[in-house]
Design an enzyme around this catalytic site. Structure first.
Site, PDB file in Angstrom:
ATOM      1  N   GLU A   7      -5.616  -5.257  10.513  1.00 28.20           N
ATOM      2  CA  GLU A   7      -4.560  -4.272  10.754  1.00 28.20           C
ATOM      3  C   GLU A   7      -4.826  -3.557  12.076  1.00 28.20           C
ATOM      4  O   GLU A   7      -5.637  -2.613  12.126  1.00 28.20           O
ATOM      5  CB  GLU A   7      -4.549  -3.232   9.634  1.00 28.20           C
ATOM      6  CG  GLU A   7      -4.252  -3.791   8.273  1.00 28.20           C
ATOM      7  CD  GLU A   7      -3.643  -2.732   7.365  1.00 28.20           C
ATOM      8  OE1 GLU A   7      -2.490  -2.917   6.961  1.00 28.20           O
ATOM      9  OE2 GLU A   7      -4.293  -1.712   7.100  1.00 28.20           O
TER      10      GLU A   7
ATOM     11  N   GLY B  60       2.766  -1.300   4.281  1.00 29.98           N
ATOM     12  CA  GLY B  60       2.813   0.121   3.934  1.00 29.98           C
ATOM     13  C   GLY B  60       4.242   0.560   3.680  1.00 29.98           C
ATOM     14  O   GLY B  60       4.799   0.342   2.599  1.00 29.98           O
ATOM     15  N   GLY B  61       4.867   1.146   4.694  1.00 30.45           N
ATOM     16  CA  GLY B  61       6.210   1.729   4.565  1.00 30.45           C
ATOM     17  C   GLY B  61       7.235   0.834   3.885  1.00 30.45           C
ATOM     18  O   GLY B  61       7.983   1.289   3.002  1.00 30.45           O
TER      19      GLY B  61
ATOM     20  N   GLY C 158       2.191   2.005  10.799  1.00 30.56           N
ATOM     21  CA  GLY C 158       3.126   3.114  10.669  1.00 30.56           C
ATOM     22  C   GLY C 158       3.801   3.508  11.973  1.00 30.56           C
ATOM     23  O   GLY C 158       4.422   4.558  12.077  1.00 30.56           O
TER      24      GLY C 158
ATOM     25  N   ASN D 146       0.877  -1.180   0.000  1.00 31.63           N
ATOM     26  CA  ASN D 146       0.000   0.000   0.000  1.00 31.63           C
ATOM     27  C   ASN D 146       0.911   1.225   0.000  1.00 31.63           C
ATOM     28  O   ASN D 146       1.536   1.525   1.005  1.00 31.63           O
ATOM     29  CB  ASN D 146      -0.894  -0.019   1.252  1.00 31.63           C
ATOM     30  CG  ASN D 146      -1.690   1.274   1.391  1.00 31.63           C
ATOM     31  OD1 ASN D 146      -1.877   2.009   0.424  1.00 31.63           O
ATOM     32  ND2 ASN D 146      -2.161   1.541   2.599  1.00 31.63           N
ATOM     33  N   TRP D 147       0.946   1.884  -1.143  1.00 33.39           N
ATOM     34  CA  TRP D 147       1.883   3.008  -1.273  1.00 33.39           C
ATOM     35  C   TRP D 147       1.364   4.314  -0.677  1.00 33.39           C
ATOM     36  O   TRP D 147       2.071   5.303  -0.670  1.00 33.39           O
ATOM     37  CB  TRP D 147       2.224   3.211  -2.749  1.00 33.39           C
ATOM     38  CG  TRP D 147       3.261   2.255  -3.253  1.00 33.39           C
ATOM     39  CD1 TRP D 147       3.966   1.347  -2.525  1.00 33.39           C
ATOM     40  CD2 TRP D 147       3.720   2.132  -4.606  1.00 33.39           C
ATOM     41  NE1 TRP D 147       4.836   0.664  -3.335  1.00 33.39           N
ATOM     42  CE2 TRP D 147       4.704   1.126  -4.613  1.00 33.39           C
ATOM     43  CE3 TRP D 147       3.396   2.763  -5.810  1.00 33.39           C
ATOM     44  CZ2 TRP D 147       5.375   0.743  -5.783  1.00 33.39           C
ATOM     45  CZ3 TRP D 147       4.050   2.386  -6.969  1.00 33.39           C
ATOM     46  CH2 TRP D 147       5.032   1.383  -6.950  1.00 33.39           C
TER      47      TRP D 147
ATOM     48  N   GLU E  71      -6.660   4.591   8.000  1.00 37.11           N
ATOM     49  CA  GLU E  71      -6.448   6.023   7.738  1.00 37.11           C
ATOM     50  C   GLU E  71      -7.716   6.641   7.147  1.00 37.11           C
ATOM     51  O   GLU E  71      -8.027   7.807   7.411  1.00 37.11           O
ATOM     52  CB  GLU E  71      -5.227   6.220   6.815  1.00 37.11           C
ATOM     53  CG  GLU E  71      -3.931   6.010   7.597  1.00 37.11           C
ATOM     54  CD  GLU E  71      -2.747   5.524   6.773  1.00 37.11           C
ATOM     55  OE1 GLU E  71      -2.783   5.601   5.538  1.00 37.11           O
ATOM     56  OE2 GLU E  71      -1.768   5.046   7.395  1.00 37.11           O
TER      57      GLU E  71
ATOM     58  N   SER F 222       3.253  -2.376  10.372  1.00 33.26           N
ATOM     59  CA  SER F 222       4.705  -2.383  10.579  1.00 33.26           C
ATOM     60  C   SER F 222       5.377  -3.698  10.177  1.00 33.26           C
ATOM     61  O   SER F 222       6.310  -4.152  10.847  1.00 33.26           O
ATOM     62  CB  SER F 222       5.037  -2.015  12.038  1.00 33.26           C
ATOM     63  OG  SER F 222       4.613  -0.687  12.294  1.00 33.26           O
TER      64      SER F 222
HETATM   65  C1  PEP Z   1      -0.773   0.025   5.876  1.00 38.69           C
HETATM   66  O1  PEP Z   1      -0.629   1.047   5.236  1.00 38.69           O
HETATM   67  O2  PEP Z   1      -1.777  -0.653   5.707  1.00 38.69           O
HETATM   68  C2  PEP Z   1       0.289  -0.368   6.826  1.00 38.69           C
HETATM   69  C3  PEP Z   1       0.144  -1.492   7.467  1.00 38.69           C
HETATM   70  O3  PEP Z   1       1.356   0.479   6.968  1.00 38.69           O
HETATM   71  P1  PEP Z   1       2.780   0.117   7.679  1.00 38.69           P
HETATM   72  O4  PEP Z   1       3.229  -1.185   7.097  1.00 38.69           O
HETATM   73  O5  PEP Z   1       3.669   1.256   7.298  1.00 38.69           O
HETATM   74  O6  PEP Z   1       2.519   0.016   9.140  1.00 38.69           O
END
Ligand code: PEP
Length: 260
Positions: A172, A239-240, A178, A17-18, A102, A218
């Site tokens: 999640e 995500g990241g 994040g 997920n960008w 988000e 994360s």
């Molecule tokens: C996400 O964007 O769904 C996510 C899990 O982000 P991150 O991996 O950065 O925690």
């Protein structure tokens, strides 16, 4: 680490997920780097890219399934700034993330609103990836079961058993997104099993055994393997760590075991 238990055959899906990162050029460069590295991967690789990059990203390679991060619940109309499922299909989006925390928290999206989007996506032939998860306060108050049940039941209300075959779920925990705080594999496994129980309650065991449930929050190259080794964790939503090709590639290849 305990070996992944035998489980009903479910595909292993790793989704990036960008969020609001990467221009069209940056997206294309990333995909050109990653695609040859993942040709033999056991995992199906999905990328939720910014709207502007969907078409270019989808045209580079069939190896990666490209999708969107959000969409409108309406077919068309006077909704300034919104994007319709039909428009996403036109640029070759194959899936859409719905109910990301988000969107729920920053844009106040309710389960009822997300439910309308899920139905719209299914009608238009775009695979919905529904995100659910509790906040830290809800976990501390022992409300995880109630919160997940409400999110899953309300966001997927009216979805038939047959349509459930199209739906992807992502657990999640909000406190892990994040933040660098990852759920332990045991915590994640316990909650994934709970999500499966909740799905079984509404759609039956057969549907629950088939539904793909990804973990997100994360995820990094160094924790991906342990998470994927749990029997009810069928993939990852990243995500990241999906923003650079080497780390995403490592995550995609983290699990190389028996999937059946
Ligand atoms: C996400 O964007 O769904 C996510 C899990 O982000 P991150 O991996 O950065 O925690």
């Amino acid at each position: 680490m305990a070996p992944r238990a035998k489980k009903p055959p479910r595909p292993l899906i790793i989704v990036g997920n960008w969020k609001m990162y990467k221009t069209i050029d940056e997206a294309c460069e990333f995909i050109k780097t990653l695609a040859p590295l993942i040709e033999k991967s056991q995992a199906a690789v999905y990328l939720a890219v910014p709207f502007t990059a969907i078409q270019a990203a989808a045209e580079i390679t069939p190896t990666i399934t490209v999708g969107a991060q959000n969409m409108s619940d309406a077919t068309e109309g006077a909704f300034t700034g919104e994007i319709a499922a039909r428009m996403l299909k036109e640029v070759r989006a194959q899936f859409v993330i719905l109910g990301h925390s988000e969107r729920r928290h920053l844009f106040h999206e309710s389960n009822a609103f997300i439910n309308r989007k899920v139905h719209r996506a299914l009608q238009e032939g775009i695979q919905p990836l529904l995100c659910v998860g509790e906040t830290l306060e809800q976990r501390e108050r022992n409300e995880v079961r109630e919160v997940l049940k409400e999110q899953i039941f309300q966001s997927l209300e009216g979805v038939t058993k047959e349509q459930m075959g199209e739906v992807l779920l992502a657990y999640e925990p909000v406190w892990a997104i994040g933040t660098g705080k990852v759920a332990t594999p045991e915590q994640a496994q316990e909650t994934h099993a709970l999500c499966r129980e909740i799905v079984a309650e509404a759609w039956g065991k057969r549907v629950a055994n088939k539904v793909v449930i990804q973990y997100g929050g994360s995820v990094k190259p160094d924790n991906a393997k342990a998470l994927l080794s749990e029997p009810d964790i069928d993939g990852l939503l990243v995500g990241g760590a999906s923003l650079t090709a080497p780390s995403f590639n490592e995550i995609i290849h983290a699990y190389q075991g028996d999937l059946t």
